[in-house]
Design a protein around this motif. Structure first.
Motif, PDB file in Angstrom:
ATOM      1  N   LYS A 294       0.760  -1.217   0.013  1.00  0.00           N
ATOM      2  CA  LYS A 294      -0.125   0.032   0.062  1.00  0.00           C
ATOM      3  C   LYS A 294       0.962   1.275  -0.215  1.00  0.00           C
ATOM      4  N   ALA A 295       2.085   1.211   0.569  1.00  0.00           N
ATOM      5  CA  ALA A 295       2.952   2.168   0.693  1.00  0.00           C
ATOM      6  C   ALA A 295       3.591   2.670  -0.870  1.00  0.00           C
ATOM      7  N   VAL A 296       3.453   1.864  -1.791  1.00  0.00           N
ATOM      8  CA  VAL A 296       4.033   2.381  -2.988  1.00  0.00           C
ATOM      9  C   VAL A 296       2.956   3.311  -3.755  1.00  0.00           C
ATOM     10  N   PRO A 297       3.328   4.231  -4.324  1.00  0.00           N
ATOM     11  CA  PRO A 297       2.332   5.089  -5.015  1.00  0.00           C
ATOM     12  C   PRO A 297       1.830   4.255  -6.139  1.00  0.00           C
ATOM     13  N   PRO A 298       0.167   4.613  -6.108  1.00  0.00           N
ATOM     14  CA  PRO A 298      -0.366   3.749  -7.081  1.00  0.00           C
ATOM     15  C   PRO A 298      -0.060   4.191  -8.600  1.00  0.00           C
ATOM     16  N   LEU A 299      -0.274   3.202  -9.332  1.00  0.00           N
ATOM     17  CA  LEU A 299       0.157   3.257 -10.923  1.00  0.00           C
ATOM     18  C   LEU A 299      -1.095   3.836 -11.343  1.00  0.00           C
ATOM     19  N   ASN A 300      -0.832   5.034 -12.258  1.00  0.00           N
ATOM     20  CA  ASN A 300      -1.929   5.450 -13.064  1.00  0.00           C
ATOM     21  C   ASN A 300      -1.276   5.858 -14.508  1.00  0.00           C
ATOM     22  N   ASP A 301      -1.893   6.519 -15.308  1.00  0.00           N
ATOM     23  CA  ASP A 301      -1.394   6.964 -16.463  1.00  0.00           C
ATOM     24  C   ASP A 301      -0.353   8.123 -16.565  1.00  0.00           C
ATOM     25  N   SER A 302      -0.221   8.678 -15.314  1.00  0.00           N
ATOM     26  CA  SER A 302       0.890   9.439 -15.160  1.00  0.00           C
ATOM     27  C   SER A 302       2.141   8.952 -14.879  1.00  0.00           C
ATOM     28  N   GLY A 303       1.840   7.599 -14.522  1.00  0.00           N
ATOM     29  CA  GLY A 303       3.343   6.922 -14.139  1.00  0.00           C
ATOM     30  C   GLY A 303       4.060   6.632 -15.064  1.00  0.00           C
ATOM     31  N   ALA A 304       4.442   7.409 -16.010  1.00  0.00           N
ATOM     32  CA  ALA A 304       5.202   7.314 -17.126  1.00  0.00           C
ATOM     33  C   ALA A 304       6.679   7.281 -17.005  1.00  0.00           C
ATOM     34  N   PRO A 305       7.554   6.927 -17.839  1.00  0.00           N
ATOM     35  CA  PRO A 305       9.031   6.807 -17.406  1.00  0.00           C
ATOM     36  C   PRO A 305       9.457   8.232 -17.090  1.00  0.00           C
ATOM     37  N   ASP A 306       9.005   9.121 -17.723  1.00  0.00           N
ATOM     38  CA  ASP A 306       9.577  10.369 -17.610  1.00  0.00           C
ATOM     39  C   ASP A 306       8.774  11.333 -16.486  1.00  0.00           C
ATOM     40  N   ASP A 307       7.782  10.855 -15.774  1.00  0.00           N
ATOM     41  CA  ASP A 307       6.874  11.388 -14.782  1.00  0.00           C
ATOM     42  C   ASP A 307       7.847  11.342 -13.523  1.00  0.00           C
ATOM     43  N   GLU A 308       8.768  12.220 -13.380  1.00  0.00           N
ATOM     44  CA  GLU A 308       9.729  12.509 -12.256  1.00  0.00           C
ATOM     45  C   GLU A 308       9.031  12.548 -10.807  1.00  0.00           C
ATOM     46  N   PRO A 309       8.040  13.312 -11.008  1.00  0.00           N
ATOM     47  CA  PRO A 309       7.332  13.469  -9.710  1.00  0.00           C
ATOM     48  C   PRO A 309       6.789  11.938  -8.965  1.00  0.00           C
ATOM     49  N   TYR A 310       6.446  11.435  -9.946  1.00  0.00           N
ATOM     50  CA  TYR A 310       5.802   9.864  -9.568  1.00  0.00           C
ATOM     51  C   TYR A 310       7.005   9.159  -9.274  1.00  0.00           C
ATOM     52  N   TRP A 311       8.120   8.840  -9.827  1.00  0.00           N
ATOM     53  CA  TRP A 311       9.170   8.358  -9.517  1.00  0.00           C
ATOM     54  C   TRP A 311      10.039   8.781  -8.261  1.00  0.00           C
ATOM     55  N   ALA A 312       9.711  10.088  -8.083  1.00  0.00           N
ATOM     56  CA  ALA A 312      10.483  10.706  -6.691  1.00  0.00           C
ATOM     57  C   ALA A 312       9.482  10.142  -5.501  1.00  0.00           C
ATOM     58  N   GLY A 313       8.248   9.943  -5.872  1.00  0.00           N
ATOM     59  CA  GLY A 313       7.279   9.396  -4.648  1.00  0.00           C
ATOM     60  C   GLY A 313       7.586   7.838  -4.414  1.00  0.00           C
TER      61      GLY A 313
END
Length: 236
Positions: free
Chosen positions: A25-44
């Motif tokens: 549950k702690a891992v940020p949920p994947l959605n359409d914004s979780g692209a390879p270049d989505d740096e805020p997502y990968w920072a999470g």
């Protein structure tokens, strides 16, 4: 090879195992914004790990770094097992209950699941006791788990079984390249082929295609699947 997005999807699939759901549950949920270049997502995603900000960790097998939540969950589980609650778990039916859970997790009949102390013990048991005779051949590959080579040498010395190795193609251009390499290495004497589902350097082997090839040659396939469980969805 897996993309970053696919890797996280695989990790979340492992969260289906009941004891790991809270950590998943702690891992940020994947959605359409979780692209390879989505740096805020990968920072999470990165924030879930405890390494220094200036470092990157690409090791995911054997020495992989866990998330903070997984570390805390492991400590909690260890405390529970060390408590009096262990008497509730280790009842006379605990093995059958565990076999059922494992069977559901990997998509296998309960009767096909055996509980061993570790995977190395399981593989070496098959290598040491499989029905092979002098002149039969075991085919393995150049990226195998080290201790298995000792067991193979012992089987060769004890029973006159021939041990052959094929060189694992690297880099791998396609799954077919792996299957073709094994096909070229097979001989009429090959009775057992052993290979890992996931190789130590991260390559995923096309087990279904390899099994079809090996079985068509009237041989058996021994798969070390321990590195795949928890890394990629596995349905046997």
């Amino acid at each position: 090879m897996l993309t970053r997005r696919e890797l996280v999807q695989s990790a979340l699939a492992f969260g289906a195992w009941p004891a790991l759901r809270e950590a998943a549950k702690a891992v940020p949920p994947l959605n359409d914004s979780g692209a390879p270049d989505d740096e805020p997502y990968w920072a999470g995603v990165r924030s879930q790990f405890e390494w220094e900000h200036e470092t990157s960790n690409s090791v995911s097998v054997i020495r992989g770094v866990t998330t903070r939540q997984n570390r805390e969950l492991a400590a909690t589980q260890a405390g529970r097992f060390n408590s009096l609650e262990i008497t509730k778990i280790l009842n006379k039916d605990w093995r059958q209950g565990l076999r059922k859970k494992v069977a559901e997790f990997i998509g296998a009949p309960v009767d096909n699941v055996a509980i061993l102390r570790n995977t190395t013990e399981g593989v070496t048991t098959v290598l040491s006791n499989g029905p092979l005779k002098r002149g039969d051949e075991i085919l393995t590959f150049s990226a195998e788990h080290g201790p298995f080579y000792d067991t193979l040498a012992q089987r060769a010395a004890r029973d006159g079984v021939s041990i052959r190795q094929f060189h694992y193609p690297a880099p791998v251009d396609s799954p077919k390249a792996i299957v073709d390499t094994i096909e070229r290495a097979l001989t009429p004497q090959t009775r057992l082929v052993m290979i890992g589902h996931m190789v130590l350097f991260g390559q995923i082997n096309p087990v279904r295609a390899i099994a079809d090839l090996v079985h068509a040659r009237h041989a058996k396939l021994l798969v070390d699947g321990v590195l795949a469980i928890g890394q990629i969805p596995t349905d046997v």
